[in-house]
Enzyme design. Structure first.
Site, short mmCIF file in Angstrom:
data_model
loop_
_atom_site.label_atom_id
_atom_site.label_comp_id
_atom_site.label_asym_id
_atom_site.label_seq_id
_atom_site.Cartn_x
_atom_site.Cartn_y
_atom_site.Cartn_z
N GLU A 247 43.43 51.69 46.58
CA GLU A 247 43.92 50.55 45.82
C GLU A 247 45.34 50.81 45.32
O GLU A 247 45.77 51.96 45.23
CB GLU A 247 42.98 50.30 44.63
CG GLU A 247 43.38 49.17 43.70
CD GLU A 247 43.40 47.81 44.36
OE1 GLU A 247 44.35 47.57 45.15
OE2 GLU A 247 42.51 46.99 44.09
N HIS B 58 35.46 46.35 49.37
CA HIS B 58 34.30 46.94 48.71
C HIS B 58 33.47 45.88 48.00
O HIS B 58 33.94 44.78 47.69
CB HIS B 58 34.76 48.00 47.71
CG HIS B 58 35.61 47.44 46.60
ND1 HIS B 58 35.10 46.79 45.50
CD2 HIS B 58 36.96 47.41 46.45
CE1 HIS B 58 36.08 46.39 44.71
NE2 HIS B 58 37.22 46.75 45.27
#
Length: 212
Positions: free
Chosen positions: A88, A8
């Site tokens: 994550e 990201h």
């Protein structure tokens, strides 16, 4: 099959660690600089995709979904699948900054792969879920696009590669995350996975480098 692994763009948590004390990790937005990163990365990524039918798997966190949207590559995306297994590493809920510094120190001393964070995950836990994702991906039928884009997180991307290439835990732990909005291309050629460029290493590993 060819898999593009994209981290990201810059998020609020990348520039302000105290953001984790007031905003859940999954809800951290991109910064203004991160939004620009994603927009600038779009044309380069579109060139790499080369107009091929692409299946996109994206972590459901806000910063990964925002990154994907701002890439503006919808024309080649045959399907977009939110995939929680690509999230994550879980560090727990809203985080106490002093306790997190203690945990980071202990994790560094113990090893990033095996240390389990209180109320969170170890690297090994993430490794298990990315292995399940890759196994499911490998079992997809012939109608599935041969080009896959994964929009995820730094540690998760390193563990995806660890699984694909069979890297040792020691080698994995010697590697740095890709930079924000940086990508790697892995491709299966003659039955063997190849990596377009190695990961940066912050310490030597007895198993060499990622291109070996």
């Amino acid at each position: 099959m060819r898999i593009i692994l994209l981290r990201h763009a810059e998020s609020l948590g990348n520039v302000d660690e105290l953001a984790y004390t007031r905003i859940p990790d999954h809800a951290l937005p991109l910064t203004d600089a991160g939004r620009e990163q994603a927009k600038l990365a779009g044309p380069e990524l579109e060139e790499v995709l080369g107009g091929r039918r692409t299946a996109v798997y994206v972590s459901p966190y806000l910063r990964t979904r925002e990154t994907l949207r701002l890439l503006d590559i919808g024309d080649v995306c045959e399907r977009i699948v939110p995939e929680p297994r690509l999230r994550e590493q879980d560090w727990g809920n809203l985080q106490d900054p002093l306790e997190q510094e203690v945990q980071k120190l202990r994790r560094h001393e113990f090893g990033h792969f095996f240390y389990r964070l209180p109320f969170g995950e170890s690297g090994a836990d993430v490794d298990d879920r990315v292995a399940a994702f890759l196994s499911e991906l490998a079992a997809c039928g012939e109608d599935h696009p041969e080009t896959v884009l994964v929009v995820s997180h730094g540690l998760t991307i390193r563990l995806l590669c660890r699984r694909l290439f069979g890297w040792s835990i020691e080698l994995f732990e010697s590697l740095s995350n890709p930079k924000t909005c940086e990508f790697r291309v892995v491709e299966r050629v003659d039955g063997k996975w190849t990596l377009d460029r190695p990961f940066r290493q912050w310490r030597d590993s007895p198993d060499g480098e990622t291109q070996d």
